[in-house]
Design a protein around this motif. Structure first.
Motif, PDB file in Angstrom:
ATOM      1  N   GLY A 212       0.804  -1.214   0.000  1.00 23.60           N
ATOM      2  CA  GLY A 212       0.000   0.000   0.000  1.00 23.60           C
ATOM      3  C   GLY A 212       0.838   1.265   0.000  1.00 23.60           C
ATOM      4  O   GLY A 212       0.312   2.369   0.128  1.00 23.60           O
ATOM      5  N   ALA A 213       2.161   1.134  -0.158  1.00 27.74           N
ATOM      6  CA  ALA A 213       3.056   2.288  -0.108  1.00 27.74           C
ATOM      7  C   ALA A 213       2.987   3.101  -1.396  1.00 27.74           C
ATOM      8  O   ALA A 213       3.058   2.548  -2.498  1.00 27.74           O
ATOM      9  CB  ALA A 213       4.492   1.833   0.128  1.00 27.74           C
ATOM     10  N   PHE A 214       2.875   4.420  -1.247  1.00 34.55           N
ATOM     11  CA  PHE A 214       3.008   5.359  -2.360  1.00 34.55           C
ATOM     12  C   PHE A 214       4.482   5.420  -2.716  1.00 34.55           C
ATOM     13  O   PHE A 214       5.326   5.614  -1.835  1.00 34.55           O
ATOM     14  CB  PHE A 214       2.504   6.747  -1.935  1.00 34.55           C
ATOM     15  N   VAL A 215       4.823   5.242  -4.017  1.00 38.75           N
ATOM     16  CA  VAL A 215       6.230   5.257  -4.413  1.00 38.75           C
ATOM     17  C   VAL A 215       6.550   6.254  -5.516  1.00 38.75           C
ATOM     18  O   VAL A 215       7.704   6.365  -5.920  1.00 38.75           O
ATOM     19  CB  VAL A 215       6.726   3.848  -4.824  1.00 38.75           C
ATOM     20  N   GLY A 216       5.552   6.999  -6.014  1.00 38.69           N
ATOM     21  CA  GLY A 216       5.855   7.974  -7.048  1.00 38.69           C
ATOM     22  C   GLY A 216       4.687   8.199  -7.973  1.00 38.69           C
ATOM     23  O   GLY A 216       3.529   8.056  -7.580  1.00 38.69           O
ATOM     24  N   PHE A 217       5.010   8.537  -9.212  1.00 35.55           N
ATOM     25  CA  PHE A 217       3.956   8.762 -10.202  1.00 35.55           C
ATOM     26  C   PHE A 217       4.414   8.311 -11.574  1.00 35.55           C
ATOM     27  O   PHE A 217       5.601   8.159 -11.845  1.00 35.55           O
ATOM     28  CB  PHE A 217       3.522  10.234 -10.218  1.00 35.55           C
ATOM     29  N   THR A 218       3.430   8.078 -12.432  1.00 36.50           N
ATOM     30  CA  THR A 218       3.660   7.781 -13.838  1.00 36.50           C
ATOM     31  C   THR A 218       2.416   8.205 -14.590  1.00 36.50           C
ATOM     32  O   THR A 218       1.358   8.378 -13.997  1.00 36.50           O
ATOM     33  CB  THR A 218       3.969   6.296 -14.081  1.00 36.50           C
ATOM     34  N   GLY A 219       2.543   8.364 -15.881  1.00 35.51           N
ATOM     35  CA  GLY A 219       1.347   8.710 -16.636  1.00 35.51           C
ATOM     36  C   GLY A 219       1.644   9.284 -17.996  1.00 35.51           C
ATOM     37  O   GLY A 219       2.736   9.138 -18.541  1.00 35.51           O
ATOM     38  N   LEU A 220       0.617   9.940 -18.499  1.00 38.66           N
ATOM     39  CA  LEU A 220       0.624  10.548 -19.827  1.00 38.66           C
ATOM     40  C   LEU A 220       0.187  11.995 -19.702  1.00 38.66           C
ATOM     41  O   LEU A 220      -0.689  12.306 -18.889  1.00 38.66           O
ATOM     42  CB  LEU A 220      -0.362   9.826 -20.742  1.00 38.66           C
ATOM     43  N   ASP A 221       0.751  12.842 -20.535  1.00 41.20           N
ATOM     44  CA  ASP A 221       0.363  14.243 -20.534  1.00 41.20           C
ATOM     45  C   ASP A 221       0.651  14.825 -21.910  1.00 41.20           C
ATOM     46  O   ASP A 221       1.671  14.468 -22.523  1.00 41.20           O
ATOM     47  CB  ASP A 221       1.172  14.996 -19.466  1.00 41.20           C
ATOM     48  N   PRO A 222      -0.224  15.694 -22.407  1.00 40.58           N
ATOM     49  CA  PRO A 222       0.095  16.360 -23.672  1.00 40.58           C
ATOM     50  C   PRO A 222       1.414  17.130 -23.545  1.00 40.58           C
ATOM     51  O   PRO A 222       1.694  17.733 -22.506  1.00 40.58           O
ATOM     52  CB  PRO A 222      -1.080  17.318 -23.880  1.00 40.58           C
ATOM     53  N   VAL A 223       2.214  17.072 -24.586  1.00 45.63           N
ATOM     54  CA  VAL A 223       3.473  17.808 -24.617  1.00 45.63           C
ATOM     55  C   VAL A 223       3.162  19.295 -24.465  1.00 45.63           C
ATOM     56  O   VAL A 223       2.197  19.803 -25.046  1.00 45.63           O
ATOM     57  CB  VAL A 223       4.224  17.520 -25.937  1.00 45.63           C
ATOM     58  N   GLU A 224       3.967  19.979 -23.674  1.00 47.81           N
ATOM     59  CA  GLU A 224       3.743  21.407 -23.443  1.00 47.81           C
ATOM     60  C   GLU A 224       3.832  22.188 -24.760  1.00 47.81           C
ATOM     61  O   GLU A 224       4.588  21.830 -25.662  1.00 47.81           O
ATOM     62  CB  GLU A 224       4.769  21.933 -22.433  1.00 47.81           C
TER      63      GLU A 224
END
Length: 183
Positions: free
Chosen positions: A71-83
């Motif tokens: 159940g430990a939070f370890v960071g983030f990942t994902g997708l995002d439109p290029v700035e």
């Protein structure tokens, strides 16, 4: 908004309980080695709020990453439109993990789930990944994902200070190559 699941990880919405570990992670100079500065607690909280708002608005974006077993939070990942100020367009995949989560294959595992979501659920034709040229660990993840470097769009970040943080490299993965690889 869908959670994404892998064998070991849950990619989910952000929670209040993530803010402390997220702030600690962003205050770690090793985690922020390829960024101009570490972040304050306030800056970290603001970024988590932006990430959650993006998830709610689009149904995808930067998910919090949790290890299912603990159940430990370890960071983030994902997708995002290029700035908009970038010299190219598209959707970018990214990840950042706390140091104790390094070396377990979590970045690759989480990013694979994100790529599958982008190609299979969003129908994206291509997904990019961008990092500072010196960030060899992140580039190794990109190669493990089947991405290939596109030197024709490597660029110098005008917002970065002069020095090693300025030169950025771009990797690409096309949907058809993702499908052919059976990912």
């Amino acid at each position: 908004m869908p959670d994404l699941r892998t064998d070991r990880l849950l990619l989910r919405e952000w929670r209040e309980s993530d803010l402390g570990p997220w702030a600690a992670m962003n205050a770690d100079p090793q985690v922020r080695e390829y960024f101009p500065d570490v972040l304050t607690r306030e800056q970290s909280e603001a970024s988590a709020a932006r990430f959650q708002a993006g998830l709610e608005r689009r149904g995808w974006g930067w998910w919090a990453v949790e290890v299912k077993k603990t159940g430990a939070f370890v960071g983030f990942t994902g997708l995002d439109p290029v700035e908009e100020d970038m010299p190219f367009t598209g959707v970018e995949a990214g990840w950042r993990l706390a140091r104790p989560a390094w070396g377990h294959g979590y970045a690759t595992e989480a990013a694979r789930a994100v790529l599958a979501f982008g190609f299979e659920r969003l129908g994206l034709p291509e997904i990019l990944a961008i990092t500072v040229a010196g960030n060899l660990r992140s580039q190794a993840v990109m190669r493990r994902l089947g991405m290939t470097r596109d030197p024709s769009v490597d660029f110098h970040d005008p917002t970065a200070p002069d020095g090693p943080l300025r030169h950025n490299v771009v990797y690409r993965l096309r949907a058809e190559d993702h499908r052919l690889a059976g990912a």
